[in-house]
Design a protein around this motif. Structure first.
Motif, PDB file in Angstrom:
ATOM      1  N   ALA A 113       0.835  -1.204   0.000  1.00 15.68           N
ATOM      2  CA  ALA A 113       0.000   0.000   0.000  1.00 15.68           C
ATOM      3  C   ALA A 113       0.869   1.253   0.000  1.00 15.68           C
ATOM      4  CB  ALA A 113      -0.925  -0.008   1.215  1.00 15.68           C
ATOM      5  N   GLU A 114       1.928   1.240   0.773  1.00 10.20           N
ATOM      6  CA  GLU A 114       2.833   2.380   0.814  1.00 10.20           C
ATOM      7  C   GLU A 114       3.565   2.530  -0.513  1.00 10.20           C
ATOM      8  OE1 GLU A 114       5.402   4.140   4.434  1.00 10.20           O
ATOM      9  OE2 GLU A 114       6.278   2.355   3.538  1.00 10.20           O
ATOM     10  N   ARG A 120       7.233   7.116   1.403  1.00 12.58           N
ATOM     11  CA  ARG A 120       7.195   6.527   2.734  1.00 12.58           C
ATOM     12  C   ARG A 120       6.369   7.388   3.683  1.00 12.58           C
ATOM     13  NH1 ARG A 120      12.616   5.235   5.629  1.00 12.58           N
ATOM     14  NH2 ARG A 120      11.024   4.865   7.216  1.00 12.58           N
ATOM     15  N   LEU A 121       5.545   6.721   4.475  1.00 11.79           N
ATOM     16  CA  LEU A 121       4.822   7.379   5.550  1.00 11.79           C
ATOM     17  C   LEU A 121       5.086   6.719   6.904  1.00 11.79           C
ATOM     18  CD1 LEU A 121       1.273   8.012   3.995  1.00 11.79           C
ATOM     19  CD2 LEU A 121       2.983   9.736   4.582  1.00 11.79           C
ATOM     20  N   ILE A 122       5.560   5.470   6.897  1.00 12.90           N
ATOM     21  CA  ILE A 122       5.627   4.665   8.119  1.00 12.90           C
ATOM     22  C   ILE A 122       7.055   4.523   8.627  1.00 12.90           C
ATOM     23  CG2 ILE A 122       5.197   2.372   9.091  1.00 12.90           C
ATOM     24  CD1 ILE A 122       2.934   2.113   6.993  1.00 12.90           C
ATOM     25  N   GLY A 299      14.321   6.659   9.708  1.00 17.69           N
ATOM     26  CA  GLY A 299      14.287   5.537  10.635  1.00 17.69           C
ATOM     27  C   GLY A 299      13.809   4.262   9.980  1.00 17.69           C
ATOM     28  N   PRO A 300      13.616   3.212  10.773  1.00 23.94           N
ATOM     29  CA  PRO A 300      13.224   1.897  10.250  1.00 23.94           C
ATOM     30  C   PRO A 300      11.924   1.995   9.445  1.00 23.94           C
ATOM     31  CG  PRO A 300      13.832   1.747  12.570  1.00 23.94           C
ATOM     32  CD  PRO A 300      13.780   3.197  12.249  1.00 23.94           C
ATOM     33  N   SER A 301      11.926   1.361   8.292  1.00 21.82           N
ATOM     34  CA  SER A 301      10.812   1.486   7.356  1.00 21.82           C
ATOM     35  C   SER A 301       9.808   0.351   7.511  1.00 21.82           C
ATOM     36  CB  SER A 301      11.350   1.482   5.919  1.00 21.82           C
ATOM     37  OG  SER A 301      11.882   0.191   5.608  1.00 21.82           O
ATOM     38  N   ALA A 302       8.694   0.476   6.775  1.00 24.46           N
ATOM     39  CA  ALA A 302       7.726  -0.615   6.726  1.00 24.46           C
ATOM     40  C   ALA A 302       8.381  -1.882   6.195  1.00 24.46           C
ATOM     41  CB  ALA A 302       6.536  -0.216   5.859  1.00 24.46           C
TER      42      ALA A 302
END
Length: 338
Positions: A113-114, A120-122, A299-302
């Motif tokens: 979805a991303e 990136r949003l998460i 930072g750490p991604s989805a």
């Protein structure tokens, strides 16, 4: 966006309530504007004394509350996917406590979805990346001064496990932090998992396989061993030693206070993760809020959340079968290549 980043906190339990406090007291440039928890009394308690915060039973209602610019997900993992997909649909940046989702299939749906959104949003809450000791170890390993990392020796101990804890959760919940830390420190993927089970401690709840020794093999030929012991009885300990071709480095010992008095000395031992990693959580949320205010995600991604879920699933299979289990992962979308 207003002068302050308006944050909706989903979940008002131990972790969520601490994040409400953190944003209100130690994170500049942000404020909590909405909190959601099925337990309304718990949500009200988390925001007691804080003005301008709306309280909701449903996460979706909190996301639609006035002034929400970003989302912090600290709800039980079963609720993560729905909240994350809703936040993506609304274009809201997210800090999601680990695990990203309960399983890799759900995590992959979030990643896809991303990826369809194209940005990136998460950010996933693997806070060890923000711990000063772990960050120094990462810098040292990246420098190459000690040569190639050959081994990581990790220790993860808790005073006691919560009543709902299962044998598989030692891997999927506790060791998930070591999974991410190993991938990040080494810059390598984990390719296979083996779990060795000693005779359980007499202090472990009946039926809980505790402790465990979890072995990871990596794409670069390193080996990682993790002792996970969630009913050690005396404190919360997290340590990591990197053994390299020309030396070694260990973190996890220097953060405690040693008190010396006539005829005795003692060392304080943290009793839970919110004490041991308090500074790391502060740094993590500050960095996330600062990035979100300018439309960025760091930072750490989805994808990191998905990778941790995939490795954990292989680890649970290894625990169940006693066999070495390979890690199967989907192809990484180009969004996460940088």
């Amino acid at each position: 966006m207003s002068e302050l980043l308006g944050v909706a906190v989903l979940g008002a339990g131990h972790m969520g309530a601490d994040h409400v406090r953190r944003i209100g007291e130690t994170v500049g440039g942000a404020r909590v504007v909405a909190v959601a928890d099925p337990d309304a009394a718990r949500a009200e308690a988390a925001v007691a004394g804080r003005e301008g915060v709306s309280v909701h039973r449903e996460a979706q209602d909190a996301l639609r509350a006035p002034g929400v610019d970003a989302v912090l997900v600290a709800s039980p993992e079963a609720a993560h996917e729905e909240a994350l997909l809703a936040a993506i649909a609304r274009g809201l940046p997210v800090l999601c406590e680990k695990p990203l989702t309960p399983d890799s299939a759900a995590a992959l749906r979030v990643v896809e979805a991303e990826a369809r959104l194209g940005r990136r949003l998460i950010q996933v809450g693997f806070m060890r990346r923000y711990d000063t000791e772990y960050a120094a170890l990462k810098t040292l390993l990246d420098s190459g001064d000690l040569g190639r990392p050959l081994l990581l020796h990790c220790r993860h101990r808790n005073v006691s496990s919560p009543p709902h804890f299962t044998s598989s959760m030692l891997i999927s919940s506790s060791v998930s932090h070591e999974i991410d830390a190993a991938r990040w420190l080494l810059g390598q993927e984990i390719t296979a998992v083996t779990v060795v089970r000693p005779t359980p401690s007499a202090d472990a709840p009946r039926g809980l396989l505790d402790p465990q020794l979890v072995l990871f093999e990596t794409s670069g030929g390193a080996v990682v061993d993790v002792e996970v012991f969630v009913n050690c009885g005396f404190g919360y300990e997290v340590r990591c030693e990197a053994v390299c071709e020309r030396g070694s480095a260990q973190v996890g010992d220097a953060h405690t206070m040693v008190v010396r008095s006539p005829g005795r000395a003692h060392e304080d031992v943290a009793q839970d993760y919110l004490v041991r990693f308090a500074d790391a959580y502060d740094r993590e949320v500050r960095a996330w809020a600062a990035a979100a205010r300018v439309g960025r995600v760091t930072g750490p991604s989805a994808w990191d959340g998905y990778a941790a879920a995939a490795v954990a699933e292989a680890g649970v299979a290894a625990l169940d079968t006693g066999a070495r289990v390979g890690v199967e992962m989907a192809e990484r979308p180009a969004l996460y290549d940088c």
